[in-house]
Design a protein around this motif. Sequence first.
Motif, mmCIF file in Angstrom:
data_model
loop_
_atom_site.group_PDB
_atom_site.id
_atom_site.type_symbol
_atom_site.label_atom_id
_atom_site.label_comp_id
_atom_site.label_asym_id
_atom_site.label_seq_id
_atom_site.Cartn_x
_atom_site.Cartn_y
_atom_site.Cartn_z
ATOM 1 N N HIS A 95 36.762 39.939 38.900
ATOM 2 C CA HIS A 95 36.562 38.713 38.129
ATOM 3 C C HIS A 95 36.746 37.452 38.966
ATOM 4 N N VAL A 96 36.928 37.607 40.266
ATOM 5 C CA VAL A 96 37.112 36.457 41.151
ATOM 6 C C VAL A 96 35.768 35.749 41.296
ATOM 7 N N PRO A 106 42.644 27.530 42.342
ATOM 8 C CA PRO A 106 43.836 27.857 41.551
ATOM 9 C C PRO A 106 44.203 29.344 41.577
ATOM 10 N N GLU A 107 43.236 30.204 41.870
ATOM 11 C CA GLU A 107 43.471 31.645 41.875
ATOM 12 C C GLU A 107 43.793 32.200 43.262
ATOM 13 N N SER A 164 40.989 43.549 38.558
ATOM 14 C CA SER A 164 41.140 42.091 38.443
ATOM 15 C C SER A 164 40.376 41.350 39.525
ATOM 16 N N THR A 174 35.318 38.417 47.337
ATOM 17 C CA THR A 174 36.585 37.697 47.398
ATOM 18 C C THR A 174 36.657 36.859 48.670
ATOM 19 N N THR A 204 43.989 34.921 52.618
ATOM 20 C CA THR A 204 43.091 35.820 51.889
ATOM 21 C C THR A 204 42.237 36.613 52.866
ATOM 22 N N ASN A 217 35.758 27.376 41.354
ATOM 23 C CA ASN A 217 37.146 27.175 40.965
ATOM 24 C C ASN A 217 38.078 28.266 41.507
ATOM 25 N N PHE A 218 37.894 28.644 42.778
ATOM 26 C CA PHE A 218 38.715 29.676 43.395
ATOM 27 C C PHE A 218 40.111 29.168 43.756
ATOM 28 N N THR A 247 47.153 34.051 43.916
ATOM 29 C CA THR A 247 47.255 35.300 43.163
ATOM 30 C C THR A 247 46.340 36.365 43.741
ATOM 31 N N VAL A 248 45.121 35.980 44.103
ATOM 32 C CA VAL A 248 44.166 36.937 44.681
ATOM 33 C C VAL A 248 44.719 37.491 45.993
#
Length: 129
Positions: free
Chosen positions: A46-47, A54-55, A43, A96, A113, A51-52, A58-59
């Motif tokens: 696909h980062v 909103p993710e 997964s 990432t 992160t 538009n990082f 989760t990342v």
Amino acid sequence: AAVLCGKLPPERLLVKTAQLRRGAAGSERDAFGGSALDHLAASLAHVSSENFAPEAQTVGYVLKILAEAGRASPAGRRALLALFLARDGLRVVAATVDAAATLDASKRERWRTYLRAVQLVALLCEAVG
């Protein structure tokens, strides 16, 4: 899915599964599957820097789960190292981190992160030596 994986004991993330898929002709079969750890690591590929925001949470959570699975046992560290070597995982973690750099410096998710990426890379280095 990442949140659910975070609720499982880390050892369960290492369990491999396999499924059979019928081919178009009905006679060909294709095996696919893997562990939850495999799917979580995939997964990250696909980062995107676009538009990082909103993710980001989760990342960061996926990075944390991967590191926890590696810390669970020596077998977990070896499985994580093998997975990252097979999937060019360090390049994915670097991408990432680059995506996280697009967040404003005042955002907590940016630094979280970074921290989780460093913890994961340190764990991978421990597995080597």
